[in-house]
Design an enzyme around this catalytic site. Structure first.
Site, short mmCIF file in Angstrom:
data_model
loop_
_atom_site.label_atom_id
_atom_site.label_comp_id
_atom_site.label_asym_id
_atom_site.label_seq_id
_atom_site.Cartn_x
_atom_site.Cartn_y
_atom_site.Cartn_z
N HIS A 25 17.10 7.70 30.71
CA HIS A 25 16.35 8.67 29.90
C HIS A 25 16.61 8.37 28.43
CE1 HIS A 25 14.35 12.78 29.86
NE2 HIS A 25 14.54 12.50 28.57
N HIS A 27 14.27 7.64 24.84
CA HIS A 27 12.95 7.62 24.22
C HIS A 27 12.88 6.56 23.13
CE1 HIS A 27 11.17 11.38 25.91
NE2 HIS A 27 12.46 11.69 26.08
N ASP A 29 10.72 6.34 20.59
CA ASP A 29 10.54 6.91 19.26
C ASP A 29 11.71 7.81 18.86
OD1 ASP A 29 9.82 8.71 21.21
OD2 ASP A 29 8.08 9.50 20.16
N GLY A 186 7.09 16.22 25.91
CA GLY A 186 6.56 17.13 24.92
C GLY A 186 6.99 18.55 25.22
N HIS A 213 9.87 15.46 32.82
CA HIS A 213 10.72 16.35 32.02
C HIS A 213 10.60 17.76 32.59
CE1 HIS A 213 10.94 13.19 28.95
NE2 HIS A 213 11.80 13.95 28.28
N GLU A 216 14.57 21.80 30.97
CA GLU A 216 15.18 21.66 29.65
C GLU A 216 14.81 22.88 28.82
OE1 GLU A 216 15.40 18.47 25.92
OE2 GLU A 216 13.63 18.54 27.20
N ASP A 313 18.95 10.48 25.71
CA ASP A 313 17.69 11.13 25.33
C ASP A 313 17.14 10.48 24.06
OD1 ASP A 313 15.56 12.84 25.60
OD2 ASP A 313 16.57 14.56 24.71
#
Length: 371
Positions: A25, A27, A29, A186, A213, A216, A313
């Site tokens: 996991h 990302h 960006d 998102g 996702h 969370e 993350d």
């Protein structure tokens, strides 16, 4: 304190960074080097909050430590802004792979949403190709240093837009050409997986692996939708599955826990949890249990037999690495080397690879951990 100095005496003399790791996991960006942001921003005339890499890293950390996923996500406006060209995407992806390898990662899956990288005129396909070029360049650069790493793309749709079916078809089109799986990301609260049922039906018909996702910024209903509507094979974060556990009594080290049906299903089916300790603190995902790492239900889930994995993350926002996350957990919960290996074995078993490839990865981890 240096990252490989430990307050946990059981890990004295152990270099966590050198241990083989699996990152599930992570990302793209959320893992852009601050110096790269500054340089790419300068090329396109974009103003940044700081023009010194250290100061920009401080800014990301401060902005992300809000206790809100919505506020946390706003920091991505800056990173995605410098990832709108083939050159920008390629560079960020290559550096991402090199940074993984420097962290001791031997297999990683990078998630990113192509639909957020079209402002410079790229098509969805061109964006995926650019990232794949960067990944392969990074793998080659790592190989030149006598290390090995493999990285696959998790093609991601944004859950608050209406392009999920289109992105699902994009992911399947790149199966065998870089795409390992599919995700939705998102704002979670108010945007359940059920909204994207058509995309998930298509992915299921194509036997394409999915992580979602969930658990969370929203709770048990979100996890339930990820499993039922999304047919998720893994839960992105999933930390709030602990809300379906009732600690009945605690006597010394003995803890009696009553399971809800959802928690028992996730545990008994060994559905992997992509837990991200530092990020879970920053976004308030564990607010029900406290505000310190020691309050994170990670250890409860681990002791109860859930398939827990450790993840970063977003490296830039949390100013972290997989090495750091493992160290923080080890110091908080007195984990041994065997525990750290168990987390990597869980991640290897959960990787979106063939059985043969997972078995090879498991063997590499076993060989890389000292007896």
């Amino acid at each position: 304190m240096a990252i490989d100095q430990h307050s946990n005496p059981q890990l004295e003399g152990v270099s966590i960074r050198s241990l083989p790791k699996v990152s599930l996991h992570d990302h793209l960006d959320g893992a852009v080097r601050p110096q790269t942001i500054i340089e790419l921003a300068d090329e396109i005339g974009l103003e940044v909050p700081a023009t010194d890499a250290g100061a920009l890293a401080d800014w990301f950390e401060d902005q992300s430590d809000s206790g809100s996923l919505v506020e946390y996500l706003k920091t991505f406006d800056l990173t995605t802004a410098v990832m709108q060209t083939r050159e920008g995407l390629r560079r960020v992806a290559q550096e991402f792979v090199e940074d993984l390898a420097a962290d001791g990662v031997i297999y990683g899956e990078v998630r990113w949403a192509p639909e957020q990288h079209l402002a410079g005129g790229l098509s969805l396909e061109e964006a995926v190709e650019a990232v794949q070029e960067g990944i392969e360049a990074g793998e080659d650069a790592v190989d030149a240093t006598d290390r090995d790493i493999r990285v696959g793309q998790l093609i991601t749709a944004m859950r608050h837009t209406d392009r999920s079916l289109e992105i699902a078809k994009l992911a399947v089109a790149f199966r065998g050409a870089g795409a390992s799986g599919f995700d939705i990301a998102g704002p979670e609260d108010g945007f359940p997986a059920a909204n994207h049922r058509e995309a998930f039906d298509y992915l299921a018909s194509e036997f394409f692996p999915v992580t979602v996702h969930a658990g969370e910024a929203a709770g048990l209903d979100s996890i339930r939708s990820a499993l039922i509507d999304g047919r998720a094979l893994r839960l992105g974060h999933g930390v709030r599955i602990a809300e379906d556990l009732d600690v009945v009594s605690e006597e010394g080290e003995e803890v009696l826990v009553q399971f809800g049906d959802l928690a028992r299903w996730v545990r008994d089916r060994e559905i992997p949890l992509e837990l991200s300790p530092s990020s879970n603190l920053q976004t308030g995902a564990i607010a029900k249990w406290g505000t310190q790492l020691e309050d994170h239900p990670f250890d409860l889930l681990y002791q109860l037999g859930f398939a827990v994995t450790v993840n970063v993350d977003n490296r830039t926002m949390s100013r972290t690495s997989l090495t750091r996350e493992l160290k923080l957990l080890a110091d908080a919960f007195d984990y041994t080397l065997d525990d750290l290996q168990a987390f990597q074995l869980n991640a290897a078993a959960a990787a979106f690879l063939s059985v043969e490839e997972r078995e090879e990865l498991i063997a590499l981890i076993a060989d890389g951990f000292p007896d």
